[in-house]
Design a protein around this motif. Structure first.
Motif, short mmCIF file in Angstrom:
data_model
loop_
_atom_site.label_atom_id
_atom_site.label_comp_id
_atom_site.label_asym_id
_atom_site.label_seq_id
_atom_site.Cartn_x
_atom_site.Cartn_y
_atom_site.Cartn_z
N ASP A 208 7.24 -28.87 6.24
CA ASP A 208 7.54 -27.88 5.21
C ASP A 208 6.29 -27.36 4.52
O ASP A 208 6.35 -26.39 3.77
CB ASP A 208 8.49 -28.49 4.17
CG ASP A 208 7.91 -29.73 3.51
OD1 ASP A 208 7.43 -30.63 4.24
OD2 ASP A 208 7.94 -29.83 2.27
N ILE A 209 5.16 -28.01 4.78
CA ILE A 209 3.89 -27.61 4.17
C ILE A 209 2.99 -27.03 5.25
O ILE A 209 2.71 -27.68 6.25
CB ILE A 209 3.22 -28.80 3.46
CG1 ILE A 209 4.09 -29.24 2.28
CG2 ILE A 209 1.80 -28.45 3.02
CD1 ILE A 209 3.59 -30.46 1.55
N CYS A 210 2.53 -25.83 5.05
CA CYS A 210 1.62 -25.15 5.97
C CYS A 210 0.19 -25.45 5.54
O CYS A 210 -0.21 -25.05 4.43
CB CYS A 210 1.89 -23.65 5.96
SG CYS A 210 0.70 -22.69 6.91
N LEU A 211 -0.56 -26.16 6.38
CA LEU A 211 -1.92 -26.55 6.00
C LEU A 211 -2.77 -25.36 5.59
O LEU A 211 -3.42 -25.38 4.54
CB LEU A 211 -2.61 -27.30 7.15
CG LEU A 211 -2.12 -28.71 7.44
CD1 LEU A 211 -2.93 -29.30 8.59
CD2 LEU A 211 -2.22 -29.59 6.21
N SER A 212 -2.77 -24.31 6.40
CA SER A 212 -3.67 -23.19 6.11
C SER A 212 -3.28 -22.45 4.83
O SER A 212 -4.13 -21.95 4.11
CB SER A 212 -3.73 -22.22 7.28
OG SER A 212 -2.46 -21.68 7.53
N HIS A 213 -2.02 -22.43 4.51
CA HIS A 213 -1.55 -21.71 3.33
C HIS A 213 -1.48 -22.59 2.08
O HIS A 213 -1.90 -22.19 0.99
CB HIS A 213 -0.19 -21.07 3.61
CG HIS A 213 0.34 -20.28 2.47
ND1 HIS A 213 1.20 -20.82 1.53
CD2 HIS A 213 0.11 -19.01 2.08
CE1 HIS A 213 1.49 -19.91 0.63
NE2 HIS A 213 0.84 -18.80 0.94
N ASP A 214 -0.91 -23.79 2.23
CA ASP A 214 -0.59 -24.63 1.08
C ASP A 214 -1.68 -25.62 0.67
O ASP A 214 -1.79 -25.98 -0.51
CB ASP A 214 0.70 -25.40 1.33
CG ASP A 214 1.89 -24.49 1.57
OD1 ASP A 214 1.94 -23.40 0.97
OD2 ASP A 214 2.77 -24.86 2.38
N LEU A 215 -2.47 -26.10 1.63
CA LEU A 215 -3.46 -27.13 1.31
C LEU A 215 -4.48 -26.69 0.26
O LEU A 215 -4.80 -27.48 -0.64
CB LEU A 215 -4.16 -27.62 2.59
CG LEU A 215 -5.08 -28.83 2.45
CD1 LEU A 215 -4.34 -30.03 1.85
CD2 LEU A 215 -5.68 -29.19 3.81
N PRO A 216 -5.00 -25.47 0.31
CA PRO A 216 -5.95 -25.09 -0.75
C PRO A 216 -5.39 -25.25 -2.16
O PRO A 216 -6.08 -25.81 -3.03
CB PRO A 216 -6.24 -23.62 -0.42
CG PRO A 216 -6.08 -23.54 1.06
CD PRO A 216 -4.89 -24.44 1.35
N ASP A 217 -4.16 -24.82 -2.39
CA ASP A 217 -3.59 -24.95 -3.73
C ASP A 217 -3.31 -26.41 -4.09
O ASP A 217 -3.45 -26.81 -5.25
CB ASP A 217 -2.31 -24.13 -3.87
CG ASP A 217 -2.60 -22.63 -3.97
OD1 ASP A 217 -3.73 -22.26 -4.36
OD2 ASP A 217 -1.70 -21.83 -3.66
N ILE A 218 -2.91 -27.22 -3.11
CA ILE A 218 -2.68 -28.64 -3.36
C ILE A 218 -3.98 -29.29 -3.82
O ILE A 218 -4.00 -30.05 -4.80
CB ILE A 218 -2.13 -29.34 -2.09
CG1 ILE A 218 -0.69 -28.87 -1.82
CG2 ILE A 218 -2.19 -30.86 -2.23
CD1 ILE A 218 -0.16 -29.28 -0.45
N HIS B 42 -4.90 -30.77 -7.54
CA HIS B 42 -5.35 -32.16 -7.69
C HIS B 42 -6.67 -32.19 -8.49
O HIS B 42 -6.81 -32.98 -9.42
CB HIS B 42 -5.56 -32.82 -6.33
CG HIS B 42 -6.40 -34.05 -6.43
ND1 HIS B 42 -5.94 -35.22 -6.99
CD2 HIS B 42 -7.70 -34.27 -6.12
CE1 HIS B 42 -6.91 -36.11 -7.00
NE2 HIS B 42 -7.99 -35.56 -6.47
N ASN B 43 -7.61 -31.34 -8.10
CA ASN B 43 -8.90 -31.32 -8.80
C ASN B 43 -8.70 -31.04 -10.29
O ASN B 43 -9.31 -31.70 -11.13
CB ASN B 43 -9.83 -30.27 -8.18
CG ASN B 43 -10.34 -30.68 -6.82
OD1 ASN B 43 -10.27 -31.84 -6.43
ND2 ASN B 43 -10.86 -29.72 -6.09
N ASP B 44 -7.85 -30.07 -10.60
CA ASP B 44 -7.57 -29.76 -12.00
C ASP B 44 -7.00 -30.99 -12.72
O ASP B 44 -7.36 -31.27 -13.87
CB ASP B 44 -6.58 -28.61 -12.12
CG ASP B 44 -7.17 -27.26 -11.74
OD1 ASP B 44 -8.41 -27.12 -11.72
OD2 ASP B 44 -6.37 -26.34 -11.46
N SER B 45 -6.13 -31.74 -12.04
CA SER B 45 -5.47 -32.88 -12.67
C SER B 45 -6.43 -34.03 -12.99
O SER B 45 -6.15 -34.83 -13.88
CB SER B 45 -4.32 -33.39 -11.80
OG SER B 45 -4.80 -34.16 -10.71
N VAL B 46 -7.54 -34.11 -12.28
CA VAL B 46 -8.50 -35.20 -12.52
C VAL B 46 -9.78 -34.70 -13.20
O VAL B 46 -10.76 -35.44 -13.31
CB VAL B 46 -8.85 -35.97 -11.22
CG1 VAL B 46 -7.62 -36.66 -10.66
CG2 VAL B 46 -9.50 -35.06 -10.18
#
Length: 149
Positions: A50-60, A64-68
């Motif tokens: 359900d997750i497209c690496l090329s599309h969704d991974l950058p935002d994930i 994450h970076n923002d959260s830490v």
């Protein structure tokens, strides 16, 4: 190749837990290692259609970076070209990997392959090009060799 030892995963559950915490933006900053990047990417390719690496991974990764507290700037945080390069390599490894192997066996095998190595993008990009602001902001074409796949 760097002289750092590979930190292998102990179980498939550990890989899944890592990936789930990444998606939930609750992975501690200290656990976001090179191996964690590769393992999370593989878990997404293998078990999250359900997750497209090329599309969704950058935002994930940005979330994450923002959260830490890691700023996504021209000098730190998310790197578009490195993320794309590993996503391509992980996907290629996943296509040729034996699905009968446990997730942890596949991830640990990936970490020993060229696609899982810390220096893998440098097979395709000069250091200057890969670590440019342009490459951090957006996916750019390699200058040494074409990416596989």
């Amino acid at each position: 190749m760097t002289d750092q030892s590979i930190r292998f995963f102990e179980s498939s559950a550990a890989v899944r837990h890592l990936g789930e915490r990444l998606i939930a933006s609750c992975l501690p900053r200290g656990e976001w290692t090179h191996e964690a990047h590769v393992a999370a990417c593989y878990w997404l390719a293998a078990e999250r259609p359900d997750i497209c690496l090329s599309h969704d991974l950058p935002d994930i990764i940005r979330r994450h970076n923002d959260s830490v507290g890691t700023p996504n700037t021209d000098n730190s945080g998310f790197h578009a070209t490195i993320t794309h390069c590993y996503a391509m390599g992980v996907a290629a490894f996943h296509r040729r990997c034996d699905p009968a192997l446990a997730l942890v066996e596949r991830v640990n095998a990936l970490l020993t392959e060229p696609e899982g190595a810390r220096d893998w993008p440098l097979h395709f990009y000069s250091r200057e090009r890969l670590f440019s602001v342009e490459a951090r902001r957006a996916v750019i074409l390699p200058d040494l060799a074409p990416l596989p796949g």
